[in-house]
Enzyme design. Sequence first.
Site, mmCIF file in Angstrom:
data_model
loop_
_atom_site.group_PDB
_atom_site.id
_atom_site.type_symbol
_atom_site.label_atom_id
_atom_site.label_comp_id
_atom_site.label_asym_id
_atom_site.label_seq_id
_atom_site.Cartn_x
_atom_site.Cartn_y
_atom_site.Cartn_z
ATOM 1 N N ASP A 1 -19.844 -4.435 -28.097
ATOM 2 C CA ASP A 1 -19.052 -3.325 -28.603
ATOM 3 C C ASP A 1 -17.761 -3.980 -29.059
ATOM 4 O O ASP A 1 -16.957 -4.406 -28.230
ATOM 5 C CB ASP A 1 -18.766 -2.298 -27.497
ATOM 6 C CG ASP A 1 -18.025 -1.101 -28.058
ATOM 7 O OD1 ASP A 1 -17.035 -1.318 -28.781
ATOM 8 O OD2 ASP A 1 -18.426 0.040 -27.787
ATOM 9 N N HIS A 2 -17.580 -4.106 -30.357
ATOM 10 C CA HIS A 2 -16.489 -4.975 -30.821
ATOM 11 C C HIS A 2 -15.111 -4.457 -30.394
ATOM 12 O O HIS A 2 -14.150 -5.204 -30.398
ATOM 13 C CB HIS A 2 -16.574 -5.227 -32.324
ATOM 14 C CG HIS A 2 -16.065 -4.117 -33.186
ATOM 15 N ND1 HIS A 2 -16.799 -2.998 -33.467
ATOM 16 C CD2 HIS A 2 -14.884 -3.946 -33.826
ATOM 17 C CE1 HIS A 2 -16.104 -2.204 -34.247
ATOM 18 N NE2 HIS A 2 -14.931 -2.738 -34.479
ATOM 19 N N HIS B 1 -17.505 3.157 -28.806
ATOM 20 C CA HIS B 1 -16.082 2.810 -28.802
ATOM 21 C C HIS B 1 -15.216 3.800 -28.017
ATOM 22 O O HIS B 1 -14.397 3.408 -27.192
ATOM 23 C CB HIS B 1 -15.549 2.721 -30.229
ATOM 24 C CG HIS B 1 -16.378 1.847 -31.136
ATOM 25 N ND1 HIS B 1 -16.994 0.700 -30.695
ATOM 26 C CD2 HIS B 1 -16.692 1.946 -32.447
ATOM 27 C CE1 HIS B 1 -17.649 0.140 -31.701
ATOM 28 N NE2 HIS B 1 -17.487 0.875 -32.778
HETATM 29 C C1 BG6 Z 1 -18.134 0.500 -36.327
HETATM 30 C C2 BG6 Z 1 -18.657 1.760 -36.961
HETATM 31 O O1 BG6 Z 1 -18.750 0.285 -35.089
HETATM 32 O O2 BG6 Z 1 -16.725 0.619 -36.131
HETATM 33 C C3 BG6 Z 1 -17.938 2.023 -38.279
HETATM 34 O O3 BG6 Z 1 -20.049 1.629 -37.187
HETATM 35 C C4 BG6 Z 1 -16.438 2.025 -38.074
HETATM 36 O O4 BG6 Z 1 -18.362 3.250 -38.843
HETATM 37 C C5 BG6 Z 1 -15.991 0.777 -37.323
HETATM 38 O O5 BG6 Z 1 -15.819 2.088 -39.346
HETATM 39 C C6 BG6 Z 1 -14.538 0.862 -36.954
HETATM 40 O O6 BG6 Z 1 -14.114 -0.371 -36.457
HETATM 41 P P1 BG6 Z 1 -12.581 -0.830 -36.565
HETATM 42 O O7 BG6 Z 1 -12.582 -2.159 -35.881
HETATM 43 O O8 BG6 Z 1 -12.255 -0.884 -38.020
HETATM 44 O O9 BG6 Z 1 -11.793 0.215 -35.842
#
Ligand code: BG6
Length: 486
Positions: free
Chosen positions: A182-183, A245
Amino acid sequence: MSSTNNDLPTSIVIFGASGDLTQRKLIPSLFNLFRKGRAPKKLHILGFGGAAYSDEEFRKHLHAGLKEFAGYAFTEDDWNAFAPKLRYFQGKYQELEDFQKLAEYLSALEGESANRLFYMALPPKLFPVTIENLDASAQLIENGTWRRVVLEKPFGTSLESAITLNQQVHKALQENQIYRIDHYLGKETVQNILFTRFANTIFEPLWNRNYIDHVQITVAEKVGLEHRAKFYDSVGVLRDMFQNHLLQLLMLVAMEPPASFSASHLRNEKVKVLSAVQPILPEQVSANTVRAQYKGYRQEEQVNPNSSTATYAALRLFINNWRWKGVPFYLRSGKSLAGKQSQIIIQFKEPPLAMFPMQTMKPNLLALYLQPDEGVHLRFEAKAPDTVNETRSVDMEFHYAQEFGPSAIPEAYERLLLDAIQGDASLFTRADEVEAAWALIDPIIRTWETHQTPPLASYKPGSWGPAEAYDLLARDGRRWLDEEAG
Ligand code: BG6
């Protein structure tokens, strides 16, 4: 962190190597780790994919990607030192023979026993067959080395599919070999939630139902569908953002202090708090959730013209434990909103006794700004000068850019890749955690999809979302703190 075997060569095999993620995130992160001297000394990076690239073409493609997406300056000397580590292997995920050839190729490349990290930058439907073929070609046997598999999100599309996927991967892998990404957990500011809470003593005594009125978690996106319309239309905002997230953010804010920062201590506490979240029953979905779609969504290319997919959601959740009983957690996220803004706001209770005129007083807030203007604010009341007893709200602020320099914050994938290489799974989601998250989100999705309840609201692109989301808080005598945002 595992200390074993890290002197052996390490091979990183990226499945889905010709895709976007490899070029935009994975290679820029691995290259930066290399530049910082953090990558394993003996490193091979092998891209696996269906497209036909020679090693040289693959390197050229990645070099072009670095120029566009790296977000840091690098020299050609750095690149020339890194490029020979990159190779490409063309193959098909369904073909066991290709995996047998891959095994031979890797062994010849490594020349001695080596550790291997397999990164699935693939559509999830290809995870099981890829892992099956890795297993069948004897590439998951550890035997004095390590074998780890990184799985990109989404991990399933429902509770049932997540359970099935867990069962499939567990056929070939132990849980401690699996790194589910989960980045958000790789983001410095998300980790800073834990540091704010547990590296300080001043917040913990207040961090409970006695002092906190409510918590707001916002992940607002300015972007729309970004060439992913077909995928997004089948998924929607709850699966795309909340199951992973937003619930991660909630867990970090609400969990009990773990005994240590180790993967098992940390994840035990996260799962514990998630299991204490009160499920929203079908008959409660209307009163506790808002679903909305931005105007013009159905006209977007590759979107079903009758789509009822939500591009925005707001939820009201409660956590049934001693710390949080009765404190609402309001979560919201959506696409095509007024700005990119991820933040957590903790609103404290008002003073029990009104000694000063309440008209000018505002409740204390602790705001954790996750992106883009990363930092922490504490709002409190001060005496307005030259008045008898009026107050003014003032802010104590910390900003990463100011304190540590404008480009101090690395890409989330950099940290996650390094942790996976070093065997630290703290910032990855465990099987039971993924399932607990789905168990909360799934019944809401089902009620939305089968009963179309609550009705699909709409909002103007470029706004902060639908009126219904403001009503959700207004019914509790509260409001979204948009203007307090970063
Ligand atoms: C991803 C989603 O996991 O996270 C995207 O699939 C979203 O839809 C993105 O835009 C948002 O990531 P960040 O790091 O830009 O907040």
